[in-house]
Write a protein that holds these residues in place. Structure first.
Motif, PDB file in Angstrom:
ATOM      1  N   UNK D 140      -2.317   1.059  -6.768  1.00  0.00           N
ATOM      2  CA  UNK D 140      -1.645   1.846  -7.822  1.00  0.00           C
ATOM      3  C   UNK D 140      -2.419   3.109  -8.149  1.00  0.00           C
ATOM      4  N   UNK D 141      -3.767   2.984  -8.176  1.00  0.00           N
ATOM      5  CA  UNK D 141      -4.503   4.162  -8.680  1.00  0.00           C
ATOM      6  C   UNK D 141      -4.869   5.130  -7.565  1.00  0.00           C
ATOM      7  N   UNK D 142      -4.691   4.721  -6.294  1.00  0.00           N
ATOM      8  CA  UNK D 142      -5.183   5.590  -5.212  1.00  0.00           C
ATOM      9  C   UNK D 142      -4.383   6.897  -5.187  1.00  0.00           C
ATOM     10  N   UNK D 143      -5.019   8.045  -5.422  1.00  0.00           N
ATOM     11  CA  UNK D 143      -4.291   9.317  -5.459  1.00  0.00           C
ATOM     12  C   UNK D 143      -3.847   9.761  -4.075  1.00  0.00           C
ATOM     13  N   UNK D 144      -4.394   9.149  -3.015  1.00  0.00           N
ATOM     14  CA  UNK D 144      -4.044   9.637  -1.671  1.00  0.00           C
ATOM     15  C   UNK D 144      -3.171   8.615  -0.931  1.00  0.00           C
ATOM     16  N   UNK D 145      -2.710   7.563  -1.645  1.00  0.00           N
ATOM     17  CA  UNK D 145      -1.903   6.505  -1.003  1.00  0.00           C
ATOM     18  C   UNK D 145      -2.567   6.028   0.274  1.00  0.00           C
ATOM     19  N   UNK D 146      -3.883   5.895   0.215  1.00  0.00           N
ATOM     20  CA  UNK D 146      -4.596   5.489   1.435  1.00  0.00           C
ATOM     21  C   UNK D 146      -4.649   3.966   1.514  1.00  0.00           C
ATOM     22  N   UNK D 147      -4.700   3.307   0.335  1.00  0.00           N
ATOM     23  CA  UNK D 147      -4.835   1.830   0.325  1.00  0.00           C
ATOM     24  C   UNK D 147      -3.520   1.259  -0.188  1.00  0.00           C
ATOM     25  N   UNK D 148      -2.977   0.310   0.575  1.00  0.00           N
ATOM     26  CA  UNK D 148      -1.693  -0.297   0.191  1.00  0.00           C
ATOM     27  C   UNK D 148      -1.843  -1.809   0.280  1.00  0.00           C
ATOM     28  N   UNK D 149      -0.864  -2.559  -0.302  1.00  0.00           N
ATOM     29  CA  UNK D 149      -0.955  -4.025  -0.293  1.00  0.00           C
ATOM     30  C   UNK D 149      -0.168  -4.556   0.896  1.00  0.00           C
ATOM     31  N   UNK D 150      -0.796  -5.461   1.634  1.00  0.00           N
ATOM     32  CA  UNK D 150      -0.213  -5.972   2.876  1.00  0.00           C
ATOM     33  C   UNK D 150       0.761  -7.110   2.556  1.00  0.00           C
ATOM     34  N   UNK D 151       1.527  -7.526   3.540  1.00  0.00           N
ATOM     35  CA  UNK D 151       2.490  -8.632   3.386  1.00  0.00           C
ATOM     36  C   UNK D 151       2.065  -9.859   4.173  1.00  0.00           C
ATOM     37  N   UNK D 152       0.801  -9.870   4.649  1.00  0.00           N
ATOM     38  CA  UNK D 152       0.403 -10.968   5.533  1.00  0.00           C
ATOM     39  C   UNK D 152      -0.236 -12.058   4.684  1.00  0.00           C
ATOM     40  N   UNK D 153       0.371 -13.243   4.653  1.00  0.00           N
ATOM     41  CA  UNK D 153      -0.211 -14.290   3.806  1.00  0.00           C
ATOM     42  C   UNK D 153      -0.845 -15.395   4.622  1.00  0.00           C
ATOM     43  N   UNK D 154      -0.904 -15.250   5.937  1.00  0.00           N
ATOM     44  CA  UNK D 154      -1.533 -16.329   6.725  1.00  0.00           C
ATOM     45  C   UNK D 154      -2.961 -15.896   7.053  1.00  0.00           C
ATOM     46  N   UNK D 155      -3.852 -15.975   6.051  1.00  0.00           N
ATOM     47  CA  UNK D 155      -5.199 -15.432   6.236  1.00  0.00           C
ATOM     48  C   UNK D 155      -6.251 -16.529   6.212  1.00  0.00           C
ATOM     49  N   UNK D 156      -5.844 -17.780   6.239  1.00  0.00           N
ATOM     50  CA  UNK D 156      -6.892 -18.822   6.077  1.00  0.00           C
ATOM     51  C   UNK D 156      -7.780 -18.827   7.321  1.00  0.00           C
ATOM     52  N   UNK D 157      -9.065 -18.965   7.092  1.00  0.00           N
ATOM     53  CA  UNK D 157     -10.031 -18.954   8.195  1.00  0.00           C
ATOM     54  C   UNK D 157     -11.184 -19.878   7.824  1.00  0.00           C
ATOM     55  N   UNK D 158     -11.884 -20.392   8.805  1.00  0.00           N
ATOM     56  CA  UNK D 158     -12.996 -21.291   8.498  1.00  0.00           C
ATOM     57  C   UNK D 158     -14.299 -20.483   8.448  1.00  0.00           C
ATOM     58  N   UNK D 159     -14.292 -19.249   8.923  1.00  0.00           N
ATOM     59  CA  UNK D 159     -15.530 -18.480   9.039  1.00  0.00           C
ATOM     60  C   UNK D 159     -15.652 -17.609   7.789  1.00  0.00           C
ATOM     61  N   UNK D 160     -16.511 -18.031   6.837  1.00  0.00           N
ATOM     62  CA  UNK D 160     -16.525 -17.341   5.535  1.00  0.00           C
ATOM     63  C   UNK D 160     -17.020 -15.889   5.637  1.00  0.00           C
ATOM     64  N   UNK D 161     -18.130 -15.605   6.369  1.00  0.00           N
ATOM     65  CA  UNK D 161     -18.560 -14.196   6.398  1.00  0.00           C
ATOM     66  C   UNK D 161     -17.445 -13.274   6.902  1.00  0.00           C
ATOM     67  N   UNK D 162     -16.556 -13.808   7.728  1.00  0.00           N
ATOM     68  CA  UNK D 162     -15.496 -12.952   8.276  1.00  0.00           C
ATOM     69  C   UNK D 162     -14.614 -12.412   7.150  1.00  0.00           C
TER      70      UNK D 162
END
Lengths: 413, 370, 179, 346
Positions: D140-162
Motif C-alpha cells: 500500500x505504501x510503496x510509491x513506486x508500486x515495486x512491491x506487490x502481494x502474491x497469490x501463491x499460498x503453497x509455501x510450506x517448506x521444511x527448510x527454515x533458513x530458506x
C-alpha cells in the motif's frame, strides 16, 4: 453343518463338531469385523451428506478402503498404558468387551442360516449384553484417569438402567410367538407371503419402538452416548487407550450396533422373510432372504445415524429419569396389552365368552377378523393411554428446579 | 450418611470444548459442580504492550488477532477510537461499508458460536457445519474485498482500504437470498427439540440484576432481560438510520441466549437489506483522502470508542502523547469480562452443563488473553 | 435518571460528596498547545471528576443509586511515569437512558505503599478480573478483592510488565532467574 | 431522499420460549425430517455453484479443484521487475521497511561503484517470510508500486533458513502480476512505468538488473508463475478479470502546496550541497525529506531489533540498516539515539 462334515469327509463326530464350530466362529469374526468396517464407512458417508459435504472419498473407490486405512493406522500407533494404571484390568477391558459382543452373534439368524439354534436365544442375547458393561467399568477403573473413571461410572449406570426396558420390550414378542428361540420367531413371521412381521401388529410396533430406543442406549448411540461423551469427559472410559486397544474398543462398539440392528431386524422386521422368499425356496430363496436381512439392518442403522446427526446428548440424570420414568412404565403396559392380544385372538376353551362373542379363533390362513379388530382396538387404547399419561407426567416434571442450591452443595448431597 | 469425597478435575487448557486454551479448575461432588476457578494466560501475547511500541497504523493488523472471528469489527472499533482521538471525519459511504461488514461478521459469528455450543451439547456438528457453510460464503466475500479471509486488516483511519464494487454487491445479494432458508433450517432443526430443551432450559441462569453487576454485555446481557445494545443506546457509524429490533430474553438461561442469538442473526439480515438500499445515496468515497495513514500523529488527549461486537461491548481506550505511538492502548474485551460470570453461573449444575454454559457465553481466547 | 453532561459529574459530586473530590488536581494546567513537544507526556485531563482513592466505593454507589449509572464498563490503569502517577479510569454507563459514559479518575502514587485502591468487587463482581489484570500488569493493590492474584502471568513472575519503567528490550527476566 | 438524520426506530422484542407447549416429540421429529431432506438433496443434488444455495454438496476437492483467488488476495510480498528492460522497480526508499508491523523487510541501498553515491536501487532485499503476516502495508505504501502481494499460498517448506527470502527469489516479472491482478495493475501501470523510466536513467551500469532477472523474458518464468486454474464448480464463482476494483491511492495526490514545498526543499539542498554531487532526483528528495524525520522511537527500535533478527543463514551478508550511511547522516542518527537514551534514562 456337523452331519455334512461327517458324510463328505467321513470324519469322526468330534472332528466334525470342531470343524463346524471352527468354521462358524471364523465366519462370525470375519463377517462381524467386515460389517463393522462397512458400518463406519456407511455412517461417515451418511452423516457427511446430512451436513452438505461428501465424506471419505479418497482411499479406494468412493472411500471404501478408508476403514482399512484406519485399521492400519490404529494398529501401527503406539500402544501406551498409563503409569499407575492397574495393568491387567487395563489390558483385559477391551478383551472382555469384544468377547461379550462376539458372543451375541452366536444366536443371530443370518437370513435362513443360523449359527446355533438355542432354545433361549433372546434371553442369551440380553444376558451376554450385560457382560459388555463389565468391560466398560474395567476400562474406566483401570486407566487411573479422572475422566475415564467418570465415563466408566456413567456407562454402568446407563447400561444397568436400560437393560431392563430392553428385556421387557422383547417379552410381548416372546409371548405372541410362544418361544424364545430366534429361529422360530423368524419363521413365525413368514405368513401372508413373508410380510407377517411382528412390527405390523400394534403391540409389536410399540415394542419395536421401545426396544430400539433402549438398544440405542446399549450401543451407546447419541442421544445416549454419555459414557464416551467427548465434549465433557474427553473420551470417557476410552481416554487412556491408544493404538490397538482403542481399535478393539471401536470394533466392539460398532459390532454391538451391528448385533443390535440384526437382532431388531430378526425379532421385529421378520429377519430374512420378505415377498418371494418361500416361493423361490432352496439356495436362491436363502440368498434373497440374506439380502432382505441386510437391507432391513442397514435401514435401521441409517435411522441410528439420522438420530446421531440431529439430536443433542442427554445429561446423566435426565437419561436415568428417561429410562425409569418413561420407558419402564410403557414397557410394562405393553406386556399387559400383549397378554390381552394373545387372549383375545387365541383363546376359545379357556374363555368361553370370547368364542360366544367373537366366534372361534381363526387359523393362520383363515384369521377371524372380528377377534383381530377387537384385539387391535383394546391394545391401541391401552398403549396410547399409557403414553399420553406418562408424557403428561414427564412434561410437568421437567419444570422442577435443576440446580442444587448452595445449602445442598454445602451438605454435600 | 456415606462420606463422599470431592473430586478436583482440571478441564483444559487442552480440552475438546473449551474453545481455545482456557482452563477451569473444577471441584465436582459426584456429577454436581461445587466450585469452578477459571485460569487464563495461555494465549497472552502482550497485545497492549505491542500497541504502545507500534505506530497507530502498524497496530491495525494486530487487532485482527483479538477476536479472530470478527476481524472486521475489531478493525472498525480500533479505527473509530483513533478517529475520535485525531478528530478524523469519515465519509458516509465508508460508514455504510463498515456497517455492512460488521453485520456480515455478526451473522457468521452467531452461526458458528451456536454451532459450537450445540457441539458441546453433543449434537454432532450438524448445526455447526451448516453454520460453517454460511461462514465460508461470507469469508469469500471478505477475501474479495479485503484480501484475506480472517485477517482482513480492512479499516483505515477515515474509512476503509478498498471500495466495494458491484460484483461484491451482487454476490452479497445472492448470499442474502439464501440466508432466510438457513435461518429457518437452523431454527427448525433444534429449537423445539425436546432433548435440547432438557439440556438448555433453566441451565446457567443469570438473573437481570446479577448480569448488570457482572458487567456482562452482548447477547448474554440481553438474554437476561436487559435491552442494552450499543447500536441503539449510543448509535455509532450510521446505525441510527436503520430499523432493527433488540431481541431480549426473559429467564436468562442457556435457552434464552440460544434464541436471542438466532433472533439477532435475523435482525442483522434486516440491517443488511436496509444498508444496501441506502448505499447508493451515500456520498464521499470509501476513504477520507486527507488522512496521512502511516505517519498519523494525533493531538495529545485520550479517547474511548466502543462497538457492539457479537460477543458484547468491544472498546479501545487510547491515550496519545502527540507522538506516532499510543501512550496507553487498552482493549475492553467482551469475552474477558463475560467470563467473570462463569463461575457463578455454573455452581450447582452438573459437569455436563458447565460445558454448555461456557459455550453459551461464546468466548474467544484471543480476546480474553490479549 | 437524566444523562450527565461532560463536566456535570464534578459539580454533582461537589454538592453531594465534597470529601470525595481530590482537590490536588483542581487547577492543573491543561494540554501544552502545540504538538512539537513530541516527547511531552499527556496532560491530566481535567473535565472528569478526580476522586480520592479511598472514596471510590462511595462515589461508585452514588453514581449507581442516585444517578442511575449502573453498568461499570471498564477499569483502565494509565502509568504517567513523568508525573510519577498511576491513574485509574472507571467508566460507568446508564443502561436505561443509554448515551455516553461518565469517567471517574483515581490518581495514586507509583510506589508500592501508595499504589492501593479499595476494590469494587464486592458490589460489582464484574470488576473482579479487571482489577486482577490491573494488579498483574501495573501492581495496583485492591484491598477487599476476593482473590487478588495474577491473571495472565504465572504466579511466580516478579515485576509488573506494563509499567513504563519495565525494560522492553533484553530479557530481564530470564537472566535474573537464569542461574 | 437523504437519510442523514432519520432516527431509526427499533422495538424491544422478547424471544418467545413457549414453555407451556405440550412437548411430545414433535420438535425432535421436525429436526429429523429437516436433516433427512438435507440428506436427500445432498445425495442426489448437483455440487452447487451459486452463493444462494443452502443445499447440495459444498466441498471443493482441493488438489484437483481450486477456488479462483480474488484479485485483492494477499499472501506474501513479491518484488516486480519490468519485462522489457529487466530493471527492478524498487528504488530502496525504505518506506516499506518503516511501515512493516513485524519489521521483517531488510533493504540495503545500492552504491554507485565509481562515486560511492547511493543509487535508487536496492543491493540486497530480504523478507523473512516466516514472520511476515501478509498485512499488505508494504504494497500500500510503496510509491513506486515495486512491491506487490502474491497469490501463491503453497509455501510450506521444511527448510527454515530458506524462509528468509532474498532478492532473486522475491522478483517476479510485471507480466506475472498482470495475470494475477489485472485491474489492480491497470490502475497504477502508467505512473509506475513513468517512475521506472525516471529511475533507470539514474542507475549507472548494470545496477538494478543483476539480481537474476531474465532480461527481455516476455513469458512469465515457469517456475514462479502459477496462474490459478479456473475453479471447476467451486463454491465461489471465478473472480471476474474485468471487474474494476479501485486501489486506495493513499495520500499520493500531489496537490499545489506539496509542489511548493518541493521547490523549497530542492533550493535548500542545492545551497547545502553547493552543486557537488549529482542533483538528487525530486522524487528521491521528497522521500529523503520524509525519511529523515521519522519519529525517534522507530529509528532506535530497528537498530536495536535488527541485529537480533538478522537471518543467520542469509546468502548475501545483510549490513544492519544505517551502518553504510554517509557520515553526515550517521552523525544525525547518533544524535537521535543519544536523545532517546537520555529520555529513557531519566
Amino acid at each position: 453343518m456337523v452331519e455334512t462334515f461327517q458324510q463328505t469327509f467321513g470324519a469322526p463326530l468330534w472332528l466334525a463338531v470342531v470343524l463346524a464350530s471352527g468354521l462358524k466362529v471364523t465366519l462370525i469374526l470375519v463377517g462381524g469385523s467386515l460389517g463393522m468396517m462397512f458400518l463406519t464407512w456407511y455412517e461417515r458417508r451418511a452423516i457427511a451428506y446430512m451436513q452438505d459435504r461428501r465424506g471419505p472419498n479418497r482411499v479406494g473407490p468412493q472411500g471404501l478402503l478408508q476403514p482399512i486405512a484406519e485399521a492400519i493406522k490404529t494398529m501401527t500407533k503406539e500402544d501406551t498404558t498409563p503409569l499407575e494404571a492397574d495393568r491387567i484390568v487395563h489390558f483385559l477391558a477391551p478383551v472382555v468387551m469384544l468377547a461379550a459382543t462376539v458372543l451375541t452373534f452366536a444366536i443371530i439368524p443370518w437370513g435362513n442360516l443360523f449359527p446355533s439354534d438355542l432354545s433361549v436365544g433372546v434371553l442369551f442375547f440380553v444376558a451376554v449384553g450385560g457382560l459388555h458393561t463389565l468391560g466398560m467399568l474395567m476400562a474406566g477403573w483401570g486407566s487411573n484417569n479422572k475422566f475415564a473413571l467418570l465415563g466408566g461410572m456413567r456407562g454402568v449406570a446407563q447400561m444397568v438402567s436400560y437393560e431392563i426396558p430392553q428385556v421387557m420390550a422383547v417379552i410381548p414378542i416372546v409371548l405372541m410367538t410362544g418361544t424364545m428361540s430366534m429361529q422360530r420367531i423368524v419363521e413365525a413371521q413368514s405368513g401372508f407371503g413373508g410380510l407377517a412381521w411382528n412390527v405390523f401388529t400394534p403391540v409389536g410396533l410399540f415394542a419395536f419402538v421401545l426396544f430400539f430406543i433402549a438398544s440405542l442406549a446399549e450401543g451407546e448411540r447419541t442421544p445416549f452416548d454419555i459414557p464416551e461423551a467427548d465434549s465433557e469427559i474427553v473420551a470417557g472410559y476410552m481416554t487412556e487407550y491408544t493404538g490397538m486397544k482403542f481399535a478393539v474398543f471401536y470394533l466392539a462398539n460398532y459390532m454391538t450396533n451391528l448385533a443390535i440392528c440384526f437382532i431388531t431386524t430378526s425379532i421385529f422386521l421378520g429377519g430374512g422373510n420378505g415377498p418371494g422368499v418361500n416361493e423361490l425356496g432352496g439356495f436362491l430363496g436363502g440368498f434373497l432372504s440374506l439380502i432382505y436381512f441386510f437391507i432391513k439392518a442397514l435401514f435401521l442403522f441409517f435411522i441410528m445415524v439420522l438420530i446421531r446427526a440431529t439430536v443433542p446428548r442427554l445429561r446423566v440424570d435426565q437419561l436415568m429419569g428417561f429410562a425409569w420414568k418413561f420407558l419402564l412404565p410403557l414397557v410394562l403396559v405393553n406386556i399387559l396389552s400383549s397378554a390381552l392380544w394373545v387372549s383375545i385372538t387365541r383363546w376359545d376353551q379357556q374363555a368361553q365368552i370370547f368364542t360366544t362373542w367373537f366366534g372361534a379363533p381363526g387359523t393362520a390362513d383363515a384369521p377371524n377378523f372380528i377377534r383381530l379388530g377387537v384385539a387391535v382396538a383394546v391394545t391401541v387404547a391401552i398403549n396410547l393411554g399409557a403414553l399420553v399419561m406418562v408424557m403428561g407426567l414427564n412434561n410437568r416434571a421437567s419444570q422442577e428446579h435443576m440446580r442444587a442450591t448452595d445449602e445442598e452443595l454445602a451438605l454435600g448431597l | 450418611m456415606l462420606k463422599t469425597e470431592e473430586l478436583r478435575i482440571n478441564i483444559g487448557p487442552q480440552h475438546p470444548s473449551t474453545h481455545g486454551v482456557f482452563r477451569m479448575l473444577v471441584t465436582v461432588d459426584g456429577e454436581t459442580l461445587v466450585d469452578l476457578k477459571p485460569v487464563f494466560g495461555y494465549l497472552h501475547r502482550n497485545h497492549e504492550q505491542l500497541g504502545e511500541v507500534n505506530s497507530y497504523l502498524q497496530n491495525m493488523p494486530f487487532t485482527d488477532r483479538l477476536d479472530y472471528f470478527n476481524s472486521m469489527i475489531n478493525n472498525h472499533a480500533y479505527a473509530r477510537s483513533v478517529e475520535m482521538l485525531a478528530g478524523i471525519e469519515v465519509p458516509e459511504r465508508a460508514q455504510y461499508i463498515r456497517v455492512i461488514m460488521d453485520e456480515l461478521s455478526r451473522i457468521l459469528n452467531h452461526a458458528t458460536a451456536l454451532g459450537f455450543m450445540l457441539g458441546d451439547m453433543g449434537a454432532w456438528q450438524t448445526a455447526l457445519l451448516w453454520g460453517l457453510r454460511e461462514r465460508e460464503k461470507i469469508l469469500d466475500l471478505f477475501e474479495y474485498v479485503s484480501g484475506a479471509r480472517m485477517m482482513c486488516n480492512y479499516a483505515r483511519f477515515g474509512g476503509v482500504a478498498r471500495d466495494i464494487d458491484d460484483y461484491f454487491i451482487t454476490e452479497t445479494r445472492k448470499l442474502m437470498d439464501g440466508l432466510p432458508h438457513y435461518f429457518d433450517d437452523f431454527e427448525g432443526l433444534l429449537t423445539n427439540s425436546e432433548i435440547l430443551l432438557a439440556r438448555a432450559r433453566n441451565i446457567g441462569v443469570l438473573p437481570k440484576d446479577l448480569a448488570l453487576s457482572y458487567s456482562v454485555t452482548g447477547p448474554v446481557l440481553r438474554a437476561s432481560g436487559v435491552p442494552y445494545d450499543i447500536r441503539r443506546a449510543e448509535p455509532y457509524a450510521v446505525y441510527d438510520r436503520f430499523d432493527f429490533d433488540i431481541p431480549v430474553g426473559t429467564v436468562g438461561d442457556v435457552y434464552d441466549r440460544f434464541l436471542v442469538r438466532i433472533a439477532e442473526m435475523r435482525q442483522a439480515y434486516r440491517i443488511l437489506e436496509q444498508a444496501f438500499q441506502q448505499l447508493p445515496e451515500a456520498s464521499g468515497g470509501h476513504i477520507n483522502p486527507k488522512v496521512k495513514q502511516q505517519s498519523l500523529k494525533p493531538p495529545i488527549g485520550e479517547a474511548y470508542a466502543r462497538v457492539e461486537s457479537p460477543k458484547g461491548e468491544l472498546g479501545f481506550y487510547l491515550v496519545s502523547d502527540g507522538t506516532g505511538n499510543a501512550y496507553r492502548y487498552k482493549v475492553r474485551a467482551p469475552s474477558f469480562i463475560n467470563l467473570t460470570a462463569l463461575a457463578d453461573m455454573c455452581k450447582g449444575y452438573k459437569l455436563a452443563d458447565a460445558m454448555v454454559i461456557l459455550g453459551s457465553i461464546d468466548i474467544v481466547m484471543g480476546e480474553v488473553d490479549r | 435518571m437524566a444523562l450527565l453532561l461532560k463536566g456535570e459529574l464534578r459539580s454533582k459530586l461537589q454538592a453531594e460528596l465534597p470529601a470525595a473530590l481530590d482537590v490536588r488536581w483542581a487547577n492543573q494546567a491543561t494540554a501544552p498547545e502545540t504538538a512539537e513537544h513530541a516527547g511531552a507526556l499527556p496532560v491530566l485531563i481535567e473535565d472528569d471528576a478526580v476522586v480520592h482513592a479511598a472514596q471510590i466505593v462511595p462515589v461508585a454507589h452514588f453514581l449507581r443509586d442516585t444517578l442511575g449509572y449502573d453498568y461499570l464498563s471498564n477499569i483502565t490503569v494509565v502509568d504517567y511515569l513523568a508525573f510519577s502517577i498511576m491513574e485509574l479510569v472507571y467508566q460507568f454507563y446508564n443502561t436505561t437512558a443509554g448515551g455516553a459514559d461518565v469517567r471517574v479518575r483515581v490518581r495514586i502514587g507509583r510506589t508500592p505503599e501508595a499504589c492501593i485502591v479499595p476494590s469494587l468487587s464486592p458490589t460489582w463482581p464484574g470488576a473482579n478480573l479487571q482489577e486482577r489484570e490491573a494488579y498483574d500488569m501495573y501492581g495496583v493493590v485492591f484491598p477487599g478483592h476476593p482473590n487478588l492474584a495474577r491473571v495472565y502471568m504465572w504466579d511466580e513472575f516478579k515485576g509488573f510488565p506494563m509499567r513504563k519503567d519495565f525494560p522492553k528490550t533484553g530479557d530481564k527476566y530470564t537472566h535474573v532467574t537464569g542461574e | 431522499m437523504t437519510l442523514a438524520n432519520r432516527q431509526g426506530t427499533g422495538v424491544v422484542v422478547p424471544v418467545e420460549r413457549n414453555d407451556q407447549r405440550f412437548r411430545a416429540g414433535q420438535g425432535t421429529a421436525a429436526g429429523l425430517s429437516i436433516v433427512f431432506r438435507k440428506f436427500r438433496k445432498a445425495l442426489f443434488g448437483k455440487p452447487n455453484s451459486d452463493r444462494s444455495d443452502t443445499e447440495g454438496q459444498f466441498n471443493v476437492q482441493y488438489p484437483e479443484e481450486r477456488l479462483a483467488l480474488p484479485e485483492a488476495y494477499r499472501n506474501m510480498p513479491i518484488l516486480l521487475f519490468d519485462d522489457a528492460t529487466g530493471h527492478e522497480l524498487c528504488t530502496s526508499c525504505f518506506q516499506c521497511e518503516r511501515v512493516c508491523p513485524p519489521q521483517v523487510i531488510h533493504i540495503t541501498q545500492a552504491k554507485d561503484p565509481a562515486t560511492g553515491k547511493p543509487v535508487p536501487s536496492a543491493a540486497e532485499f530480504i523478507i523473512e517470510y516466516d514472520t511476515c503476516m501478509s498485512c499488505g502495508y508494504c504494497a500500500e505504501v510503496c510509491p513506486f508500486d515495486a512491491i506487490k502481494m502474491d497469490h501463491d499460498y503453497e509455501l510450506s517448506t521444511s527448510n527454515h533458513p530458506e524462509l528468509d527470502v532474498n532478492y532473486n527469489r522475491l522478483l517476479r516479472p510485471v507480466s506475472y502480476y498482470e495475470t494475477i491482478a489485472p485491474t489492480l495493475w491497470n490502475d497504477v501501470r502508467e505512473s509506475a512505468m513513468k517512475k521506472l523510466q525516471n529511475n533507470i536513467k539514474r542507475r549507472p551500469g548494470a545496477i538494478g538488473v543483476d539480481h537474476g532477472q531474465k532480461v527481455g523474458a516476455k513469458a512469465a518464468p515457469a517456475a514462479v508463475a502459477r496462474p490459478a486454474e479456473p475453479a471447476g464448480g467451486g463454491a465461489s464463482a471465478v473472480a471476474p478479470a474485468a471487474k474494476r476494483a479501485s486501489v486506495a491511492a493513499i495520500g499520493k495526490s500531489m496537490s499545489e502546496e506539496r509542489l511548493a514545498k518541493l521547490q523549497s526543499i530542492r533550493a535548500a539542498n542545492q545551497s547545502k550541497r553547493g552543486g557537488a554531487g549529482a542533483p538528487i532526483d525530486t522524487a528521491h528528495a521528497v522521500e529523503a525529506d520524509v525519511a529523515v524525520q521519522p519519529s525517534t522511537a522507530q529509528v532506535a527500535a530497528p537498530d536495536a531489533a535488527t541485529p537480533g533478527s538478522v537471518a543467520p543463514g542469509a546468502t548475501g551478508p545483510v549490513a544492519a540498516v544505517g551502518t553504510n550511511m554517509s557520515e553526515e547522516k550517521r552523525a544525525k542518527l547518533e544524535a537521535i539515539r543519544a536523545a532517546k537514551r537520555a529520555q529513557e534514562g531519566e
